[in-house]
Design a protein around this motif. Structure first.
Motif, PDB file in Angstrom:
ATOM      1  N   ARG A   6       0.655   4.230  -2.615  1.00 47.09           N
ATOM      2  CA  ARG A   6       0.390   5.602  -2.153  1.00 47.09           C
ATOM      3  C   ARG A   6       1.499   6.549  -2.606  1.00 47.09           C
ATOM      4  O   ARG A   6       1.254   7.711  -2.910  1.00 47.09           O
ATOM      5  N   GLY A  25      -9.376   1.478  -5.949  1.00 45.07           N
ATOM      6  CA  GLY A  25      -8.071   1.137  -6.512  1.00 45.07           C
ATOM      7  C   GLY A  25      -7.442   2.319  -7.231  1.00 45.07           C
ATOM      8  O   GLY A  25      -8.133   3.186  -7.768  1.00 45.07           O
ATOM      9  N   HIS A  26      -6.124   2.285  -7.244  1.00 45.56           N
ATOM     10  CA  HIS A  26      -5.318   3.397  -7.765  1.00 45.56           C
ATOM     11  C   HIS A  26      -5.691   3.793  -9.197  1.00 45.56           C
ATOM     12  O   HIS A  26      -5.884   4.969  -9.485  1.00 45.56           O
ATOM     13  N   LEU A  33      -5.156  -3.142  -4.689  1.00 50.06           N
ATOM     14  CA  LEU A  33      -4.703  -1.764  -4.492  1.00 50.06           C
ATOM     15  C   LEU A  33      -4.697  -0.990  -5.803  1.00 50.06           C
ATOM     16  O   LEU A  33      -5.038   0.183  -5.846  1.00 50.06           O
ATOM     17  N   ARG A  55     -11.514 -10.642   0.942  1.00 54.55           N
ATOM     18  CA  ARG A  55     -11.789  -9.721  -0.160  1.00 54.55           C
ATOM     19  C   ARG A  55     -12.917 -10.258  -1.046  1.00 54.55           C
ATOM     20  O   ARG A  55     -13.610  -9.521  -1.704  1.00 54.55           O
ATOM     21  N   GLY A  65     -12.491   3.532  -2.328  1.00 51.62           N
ATOM     22  CA  GLY A  65     -11.665   2.308  -2.254  1.00 51.62           C
ATOM     23  C   GLY A  65     -11.690   1.521  -3.564  1.00 51.62           C
ATOM     24  O   GLY A  65     -11.772   0.300  -3.560  1.00 51.62           O
ATOM     25  N   GLY A  77      -8.552  -2.240  -7.833  1.00 56.09           N
ATOM     26  CA  GLY A  77      -9.777  -2.333  -7.040  1.00 56.09           C
ATOM     27  C   GLY A  77     -10.088  -3.777  -6.678  1.00 56.09           C
ATOM     28  O   GLY A  77      -9.442  -4.700  -7.161  1.00 56.09           O
ATOM     29  N   LEU A 137      -9.999   8.843  -3.953  1.00 62.83           N
ATOM     30  CA  LEU A 137      -9.686   7.583  -3.272  1.00 62.83           C
ATOM     31  C   LEU A 137     -10.789   7.119  -2.324  1.00 62.83           C
ATOM     32  O   LEU A 137     -10.743   5.992  -1.825  1.00 62.83           O
ATOM     33  N   GLN A 138     -11.776   7.994  -2.137  1.00 72.63           N
ATOM     34  CA  GLN A 138     -12.789   7.729  -1.124  1.00 72.63           C
ATOM     35  C   GLN A 138     -13.483   6.361  -1.251  1.00 72.63           C
ATOM     36  O   GLN A 138     -13.682   5.666  -0.276  1.00 72.63           O
ATOM     37  N   ALA A 145       0.846  -1.198   0.000  1.00 71.22           N
ATOM     38  CA  ALA A 145       0.000   0.000   0.000  1.00 71.22           C
ATOM     39  C   ALA A 145       0.887   1.256   0.000  1.00 71.22           C
ATOM     40  O   ALA A 145       0.614   2.210  -0.724  1.00 71.22           O
TER      41      ALA A 145
END
Ligand SMILES: Nc1ncnc2c1ncn2[C@@H]1O[C@H](COP(=O)(O)OP(=O)(O)OP(=O)(O)O)[C@@H](O)[C@H]1O
Length: 700
Positions: free
Chosen positions: A295, A333-334, A475, A505, A331, A478, A328-329, A291
């Motif tokens: 980030r 994925g990047h 990550l 998950r 969740g 998603g 990002l709220q 993570a």
């Protein structure tokens, strides 16, 4: 009382009953086949009709499949109430006559509960529980238990319990369903109303797998909303899944997915790695390290300069941070969050450009007024009846500009400098080939370990890499699209923290049946209690059951495992076996004579017990050296760490010292090996002090 004549009469009576059931089964199947043909022959117009037809055809195919599967041992039991109370037949599915009268009750229905739950101490209104054995639509045996203390009559057939006959039969290499003989402590768990997480533990052979699979069938039957989202059975390896693969289909359930980690991740592990490293890779701290890496590719406290054909703007770090937070709220994925971030940024950019333009026009007007005295505002003052002017006084289509900027390659490139698109594989490879990051996150890794990890990345993925890859994908891209309404986890003691994350998950509503035995834990996890395993996901919101009766192993073999159990799990009590058999035997040979020793034992077993299955449990090293099939079709070679969950009539353990020394979990592997036998356990010890002993006869 003539018991033989009584039994023959009862079998004939039951035969008449089951003939009615089979006639109904055949009629229902014929109706469903006819309905399917009718749907298929009906004309369809347009894609929607097509879709509806396909859905109906597949639903009917499911119904037909279930009816066909129910044929074998359609009815296996019957309960009779005390004092002339009602009788019910219990079986694979529920059936009613055309006039609506109940012919057969599904084993999972509430009405069937007393069949499993009644005991002599608590008969639940029953006088008699009857087991029927049906082969090829013929009743071949009937056995009764009288539960209410009344004397048996000529209509009762009291004999050996069907459980004992089921357990004493030779194994076939595939687990069999046990709906007709589920025991009370097992049935209570199978039929529980609890929809959250249930943990079931207990020693080897206590029926954890049986409970887990029958629970899956019950969930499908009793909780339709959960069933609609699908049920997954997760197991440690494909051999184990093959072993249990017949159970659910023979219970009439074909829609359950069976999977191992490579199936879930869609990637095969192509190399092994030292177990100490695999253990570290199982730690949840790896998720944090991944993570952090993701980030680090998102903007924190940096401004974003943007140059476009419509003007240049630098968004300050506060605005960039707000856009990042918003993106990002959810969740998601990047990479998907990046698309949202781009939209936020373009909104900000367009606002900024709009303000800049308005300000430039105002400045220009002021300048013009000062220099020439011309007041543009008064010249173009808005008169009633004129169309509303644009706010900035110019006819600029900001919506179109926004759309252009969203698809603008230059803007995308500028956003890339603070928020690049990533590939999950690259993120994981990046971490695994970064000695500094590894040393920082995992103080327990030696320099040698780190070298080996870095080296390994080039050689492909290992088993312990798969959950890491899954984490990196969550990550970056998603959460997985395929999730389940209920997950059954077998051999759950084998799961590392990262594997738990991989499964959770896929089960967002946390409805799971988790079965395992911590005394059988292998070498690649650091998890040592259910509390530790589950706390990060559900705190203490789960129910826990322990099974106590051993249905696999004879009392003699079970007793022989006591010293090992005391060493590996001193707090665990030995389970109680319900069968007796031969005492375990042992043979000692020199290393040079191991092959002949095993060959001799197999030859003797083949002669004495030709129908039975033999498992030869060896160290992983030996397993790799033995050609598959070289010992004959009735003997299966299994590396000790892979023996979990399996069972054989006879088990030969080859070189227990080597199994013990081969791994950090060696003693537990040996315990697993000792507890695989239903009838005979033979240990072949290697004497390393002599060159040759000649194969010896087993000693009791
Ligand atoms: N109620 C039952 N009726 C018939 N057979 C049963 C029953 N319960 C368990 N068995 C049989 O007992 C054996 C052991 O059961 P199972 O494999 O489910 O145990 P387990 O607790 O999962 O063992 P392990 O911990 O070794 O994996 C199997 O052959 C299973 O079919």
């Amino acid at each position: 009382m003539d018991t033989v004549a009584g039994k023959v009469g009862q079998i004939a009576d039951e035969q008449r009953s089951i003939e009615v059931m089979y006639a109904r089964l055949d009629a229902e199947e014929a109706e469903s086949v006819a309905a399917r043909e009718k749907v298929m022959a009906a004309p369809v117009e347009g894609p929607e009709d097509h879709q509806a037809r396909d859905a109906e055809v597949s639903r009917l195919a499911g119904v037909i499949g279930r009816l066909r599967l129910a044929e074998r041992s359609l009815c296996f039991g019957r309960i009779d109430g005390s004092e002339g109370g009602a009788s019910l037949h219990v079986g694979r599915i529920g059936l009613r006559s055309e006039s609506g009268e109940i012919l057969l009750v599904d084993w999972r229905a509430e009405a069937a509960r007393p069949f499993y739950a009644a005991t002599m101490a608590s008969p639940l209104g029953l006088r008699r529980r009857r087991h029927l054995r049906v082969e090829d639509r013929r009743v071949v045996d009937v056995t009764d238990e009288i539960l209410d203390g009344t004397d048996p009559t000529a209509e009762d057939v009291v004999g050996d319990g069907p459980l004992v006959s089921a357990l004493s039969g030779a194994r076939t290499g595939r687990m069999r369903e046990a709906a007709s003989t589920l025991q009370r402590e097992q049935d209570e768990i199978v039929r529980s109303e609890h929809r959250g997480i249930t943990v079931v533990d207990g020693g080897p052979g206590t029926g954890k797998t049986i409970v887990a699979l029958h629970r899956a069938a019950y969930v499908l039957y009793a909780f339709p909303a959960i069933a609609e989202r699908g049920v997954l059975v997760f197991g440690p390896n494909r051999r184990f899944l093959a072993y249990i693969s017949n159970v659910l289909p023979s219970l009439g359930e074909n829609d359950v997915e069976l999977a191992t980690a490579p199936d879930l991740v869609g990637v095969e592990a192509t190399r092994t790695e030292p177990e100490a490293i695999a253990r570290v890779k199982g730690r949840a701290r790896f998720a944090e390290a991944l993570a952090r890496r993701v980030r680090a590719r998102e903007p924190y406290g940096v401004p974003l300069p943007l140059t476009t054909a419509h003007g240049s703007v630098t968004l300050d770090s506060t605005r960039v941070d707000a856009a990042r937070r918003g993106a990002l709220q959810g969740g998601i994925g990047h990479n998907r969050a990046r698309e949202l971030f781009l939209e936020y940024i373009v909104d900000e950019l367009v606002n900024e450009l709009e303000q800049q333009t308005a300000k430039e026009i105002a400045d220009f007007e002021d300048e013009l007024r000062e220099l020439s005295g011309i007041d543009l505002d008064r010249m173009f003052a808005h008169r009633p009846g004129d169309p509303e002017p644009e706010e900035d006084g110019l006819d600029i289509d900001w919506d179109r500009i926004r759309d252009d900027l969203l698809g603008d390659a230059d803007v995308d490139r500028m956003v890339d400098t603070v928020w690049p698109r990533l590939r999950a594989e690259d993120v994981l490879r990046g971490l695994l080939s970064d000695p500094g990051a590894l040393a920082h996150a995992f103080a327990e890794l030696t320099e040698e370990d780190i070298d080996s990890i870095v080296e390994g990345v080039r050689a492909g993925w290992s088993g312990a890499d798969l959950p890491l890859l899954d984490e990196a994908r969550a990550l970056v891209d998603g959460p997985p699209e395929r999730v389940y309404g209920h997950i059954v986890v077998d051999e759950a003691q084998q799961l590392s923290e990262m594997r738990w994350r991989m499964l959770m998950r896929r089960c967002p509503n946390r409805s799971m049946t988790i079965v395992g035995d911590l005394a059988q834990t292998g070498s690649t996890t650091t998890v040592t209690s259910w509390e530790d395993a589950l706390e990060p996901f559900v705190a203490d919101r789960y129910v826990h059951h322990t099974l106590t009766v051993n249905y696999r192993t004879t009392a003699e073999i079970l007793e022989a495992t006591r010293p090992l159990l005391a060493r590996i799990a001193p707090a665990q009590r030995l389970s109680r076996s319900i069968r007796h058999g031969e005492p375990p035997a042992s043979v000692t040979v020199a290393e040079a004579d191991v092959d002949t020793g095993v060959g001799d034992l197999l030859a003797r077993l083949r002669e004495d017990h030709p129908e039975e299955l033999v498992g030869v449990v060896v160290s992983s090293r030996r397993a790799m050296e033995i050609e598959p099939g070289s010992l004959g079709g009735d003997a299966t070679v299994v590396a000790a760490p892979d023996a979990r969950g399996l069972e054989f009539d006879t088990v030969i353990i080859v070189d227990p010292d080597e199994i013990e020394g081969a791994s950090e979990a060696g003693l537990r592997d040996l315990y697993v090996a000792q507890t695989r036998a239903t009838k005979r356990l033979i240990t072949l010890t290697v004497d390393r002090t002599v060159a040759s002993t000649g194969a010896a006869a087993p000693e009791g």
